[in-house]
Write a protein that holds these residues in place. Structure first.
Motif, mmCIF file in Angstrom:
data_model
loop_
_atom_site.group_PDB
_atom_site.id
_atom_site.type_symbol
_atom_site.label_atom_id
_atom_site.label_comp_id
_atom_site.label_asym_id
_atom_site.label_seq_id
_atom_site.Cartn_x
_atom_site.Cartn_y
_atom_site.Cartn_z
ATOM 1 N N GLY A 144 -1.660 14.816 4.568
ATOM 2 C CA GLY A 144 -0.563 13.874 4.772
ATOM 3 C C GLY A 144 0.662 14.594 5.299
ATOM 4 N N PRO A 145 1.832 13.958 5.240
ATOM 5 C CA PRO A 145 3.058 14.669 5.634
ATOM 6 C C PRO A 145 3.301 15.807 4.647
ATOM 7 C CG PRO A 145 3.591 12.555 4.613
ATOM 8 C CD PRO A 145 2.100 12.583 4.814
ATOM 9 N N ALA A 146 3.301 17.020 5.150
ATOM 10 C CA ALA A 146 3.463 18.192 4.293
ATOM 11 C C ALA A 146 3.967 19.344 5.156
ATOM 12 C CB ALA A 146 2.139 18.566 3.625
ATOM 13 N N LEU A 147 4.691 20.253 4.520
ATOM 14 C CA LEU A 147 5.299 21.341 5.281
ATOM 15 C C LEU A 147 5.394 22.583 4.402
ATOM 16 C CD1 LEU A 147 6.731 22.221 7.927
ATOM 17 C CD2 LEU A 147 8.871 21.410 6.910
ATOM 18 N N ALA A 148 5.046 23.721 4.985
ATOM 19 C CA ALA A 148 5.184 25.001 4.303
ATOM 20 C C ALA A 148 5.478 26.078 5.335
ATOM 21 C CB ALA A 148 3.916 25.339 3.517
ATOM 22 N N TYR A 149 6.028 27.186 4.856
ATOM 23 C CA TYR A 149 6.302 28.334 5.713
ATOM 24 C C TYR A 149 5.863 29.601 4.989
ATOM 25 C CZ TYR A 149 9.363 25.264 8.462
ATOM 26 O OH TYR A 149 9.855 24.240 9.237
ATOM 27 N N HIS A 150 5.279 30.528 5.764
ATOM 28 C CA HIS A 150 4.920 31.842 5.231
ATOM 29 C C HIS A 150 5.689 32.883 6.028
ATOM 30 C CE1 HIS A 150 1.624 35.112 4.487
ATOM 31 N NE2 HIS A 150 2.726 35.340 3.802
ATOM 32 N N ARG A 151 6.558 33.608 5.339
ATOM 33 C CA ARG A 151 7.307 34.702 5.940
ATOM 34 C C ARG A 151 6.590 36.005 5.612
ATOM 35 N NH1 ARG A 151 11.455 35.902 9.691
ATOM 36 N NH2 ARG A 151 12.377 37.895 9.116
ATOM 37 N N THR A 152 6.129 36.713 6.649
ATOM 38 C CA THR A 152 5.404 37.959 6.429
ATOM 39 C C THR A 152 5.617 38.898 7.605
ATOM 40 O OG1 THR A 152 3.230 38.923 5.955
ATOM 41 C CG2 THR A 152 3.263 37.014 7.418
ATOM 42 N N GLN A 153 5.852 40.161 7.317
ATOM 43 C CA GLN A 153 6.016 41.195 8.337
ATOM 44 C C GLN A 153 7.037 40.792 9.406
ATOM 45 O OE1 GLN A 153 2.040 42.020 9.773
ATOM 46 N NE2 GLN A 153 1.497 43.160 7.949
ATOM 47 N N GLY A 154 8.124 40.183 8.973
ATOM 48 C CA GLY A 154 9.199 39.822 9.878
ATOM 49 C C GLY A 154 8.958 38.579 10.703
ATOM 50 N N GLN A 155 7.828 37.904 10.504
ATOM 51 C CA GLN A 155 7.494 36.693 11.239
ATOM 52 C C GLN A 155 7.406 35.505 10.277
ATOM 53 O OE1 GLN A 155 7.236 36.729 14.665
ATOM 54 N NE2 GLN A 155 7.803 38.892 14.492
ATOM 55 N N THR A 156 7.702 34.319 10.795
ATOM 56 C CA THR A 156 7.632 33.112 9.978
ATOM 57 C C THR A 156 6.616 32.159 10.585
ATOM 58 O OG1 THR A 156 9.942 33.330 9.284
ATOM 59 C CG2 THR A 156 8.917 31.170 9.008
ATOM 60 N N LEU A 157 5.621 31.806 9.794
ATOM 61 C CA LEU A 157 4.547 30.909 10.235
ATOM 62 C C LEU A 157 4.762 29.532 9.627
ATOM 63 C CD1 LEU A 157 1.752 30.459 11.600
ATOM 64 C CD2 LEU A 157 0.717 31.222 9.438
ATOM 65 N N ASP B 46 -4.308 16.613 12.912
ATOM 66 C CA ASP B 46 -5.463 15.722 13.130
ATOM 67 C C ASP B 46 -5.740 14.889 11.876
ATOM 68 O OD1 ASP B 46 -5.699 16.835 15.693
ATOM 69 O OD2 ASP B 46 -6.915 18.477 14.915
ATOM 70 N N GLU B 47 -7.001 14.852 11.399
ATOM 71 C CA GLU B 47 -7.354 13.996 10.271
ATOM 72 C C GLU B 47 -6.597 14.369 9.004
ATOM 73 O OE1 GLU B 47 -9.546 15.636 12.106
ATOM 74 O OE2 GLU B 47 -11.184 14.328 12.778
ATOM 75 N N ALA B 48 -6.266 15.638 8.848
ATOM 76 C CA ALA B 48 -5.566 16.085 7.645
ATOM 77 C C ALA B 48 -4.148 15.519 7.558
ATOM 78 C CB ALA B 48 -5.515 17.607 7.604
ATOM 79 N N ALA B 49 -3.606 15.055 8.665
ATOM 80 C CA ALA B 49 -2.255 14.512 8.669
ATOM 81 C C ALA B 49 -2.188 13.074 8.152
ATOM 82 C CB ALA B 49 -1.667 14.577 10.079
ATOM 83 N N GLU B 50 -3.350 12.434 7.950
ATOM 84 C CA GLU B 50 -3.356 11.077 7.406
ATOM 85 C C GLU B 50 -2.864 11.102 5.960
ATOM 86 O OE1 GLU B 50 -4.121 8.193 8.853
ATOM 87 O OE2 GLU B 50 -4.486 9.163 10.787
ATOM 88 N N PRO B 51 -1.985 10.160 5.583
ATOM 89 C CA PRO B 51 -1.484 10.157 4.212
ATOM 90 C C PRO B 51 -2.606 10.059 3.185
ATOM 91 C CG PRO B 51 -0.141 8.717 5.574
ATOM 92 C CD PRO B 51 -1.320 9.122 6.415
ATOM 93 N N ARG C 137 0.827 -1.198 0.000
ATOM 94 C CA ARG C 137 0.000 0.000 0.000
ATOM 95 C C ARG C 137 0.866 1.254 0.000
ATOM 96 N NH1 ARG C 137 -4.779 -1.989 4.213
ATOM 97 N NH2 ARG C 137 -5.607 -3.604 2.819
ATOM 98 N N VAL C 138 0.313 2.298 -0.613
ATOM 99 C CA VAL C 138 1.071 3.527 -0.809
ATOM 100 C C VAL C 138 0.315 4.711 -0.209
ATOM 101 C CG1 VAL C 138 2.208 2.685 -2.895
ATOM 102 C CG2 VAL C 138 0.021 3.892 -3.085
ATOM 103 N N GLY C 139 1.019 5.793 -0.029
ATOM 104 C CA GLY C 139 0.418 7.009 0.506
ATOM 105 C C GLY C 139 1.309 8.199 0.181
ATOM 106 N N ALA C 140 0.734 9.375 0.228
ATOM 107 C CA ALA C 140 1.492 10.574 -0.126
ATOM 108 C C ALA C 140 1.066 11.741 0.744
ATOM 109 C CB ALA C 140 1.282 10.919 -1.603
ATOM 110 N N GLY C 141 1.894 12.757 0.743
ATOM 111 C CA GLY C 141 1.565 14.033 1.359
ATOM 112 C C GLY C 141 1.652 15.109 0.300
ATOM 113 N N ALA C 142 0.922 16.199 0.478
ATOM 114 C CA ALA C 142 0.922 17.249 -0.538
ATOM 115 C C ALA C 142 0.669 18.615 0.067
ATOM 116 C CB ALA C 142 -0.129 16.961 -1.605
ATOM 117 N N SER C 143 1.349 19.601 -0.485
ATOM 118 C CA SER C 143 1.046 21.014 -0.256
ATOM 119 C C SER C 143 0.699 21.612 -1.607
ATOM 120 C CB SER C 143 2.238 21.755 0.350
ATOM 121 O OG SER C 143 2.496 21.351 1.678
#
Length: 219
Positions: free
Chosen positions: A119-132, A138-143, A98-104
């Protein structure tokens, strides 16, 4: 107002650095009815899933361009179709296969951006000197392709000149601390990816996609 966008990417595939890689897709607004650019980064979530990532990038982009709903509706429909494709494969396969993926997936129209992650996914938003830091919970983290129900996580971002959005494979969080990533994203756009590569160059596989928003010329 955001007047110019600077986009860059790099990948590491089997220990080899590449300017472009199979897990990243950039789908411009032209030819689509939504008038939005789509940026996609897919990563394997289970062993043996690597070969499925590139087709998912293309499928998500093609389906997104064909949608006539809202940006969030188009993102949901595209990701759900990818989920159902992998889930159908898994239902016909032995457990060990069985297979699975993560996506941004980032839909960008003017100064508005909608980010859908699953699934497994990672992003960053740099704005106004801060990094989010942005990652599914939760459920969204399931592959993608594994659970009976599909719950992507959505975030909305108002963009301004000087902002930067980074989509990266989730392995980045295991090799670079949050303050290190924040420091990298504070650099001029053309310096971000070279500095990021120094942090991850020892990884066997990696992908990063940067969208930076530059100030316009004085009128």
């Amino acid at each position: 107002m955001v007047t110019e966008i600077w986009v860059g990417q790099f990948s590491i595939v089997g220990g080899e650095a590449r300017e472009q890689g199979p897990w990243i897709g950039m789908h411009p607004a032209r030819g689509g009815v939504l008038g939005a650019d789509l940026y996609v980064l897919v990563e394997p979530a289970l062993p043996g899933s690597e070969e499925f990532c590139s087709p998912l990038v293309e499928v998500i982009g093609r389906l997104f361009r064909s949608q006539r709903s809202s940006l969030t509706g188009a993102l949901l429909a595209s990701l759900k179709a990818a989920h159902e494709h992998l889930r159908d494969w898994n239902q016909k396969s032995l457990r060990e296969h069985r297979v699975g993926a993560g996506a941004s997936c980032l839909a960008l129209r003017g100064a508005q951006a909608y980010l859908a992650q699953a699934g497994p996914a990672l992003a960053y938003h740099r704005t106004q000197g801060q990094t989010l830091r942005l990652s599914p919970e939760d459920e969204a983290a399931e592959p993608i392709g594994t659970a009976a129900e599909f719950y992507p996580q959505f975030t909305r971002h108002e963009l301004a000149a000087g902002d930067a959005l980074l989509l990266a494979t989730s392995s980045l969080s295991s090799v670079a601390a949050e303050d290190v990533v924040a420091g990298v994203l504070a650099l001029p756009p053309q310096d971000i990816l070279p500095e990021l590569f120094l942090q991850v160059r020892h990884l066997p596989d990696f992908a990063a996609l940067l969208i930076a928003f530059l100030p316009g010329s004085p009128q």
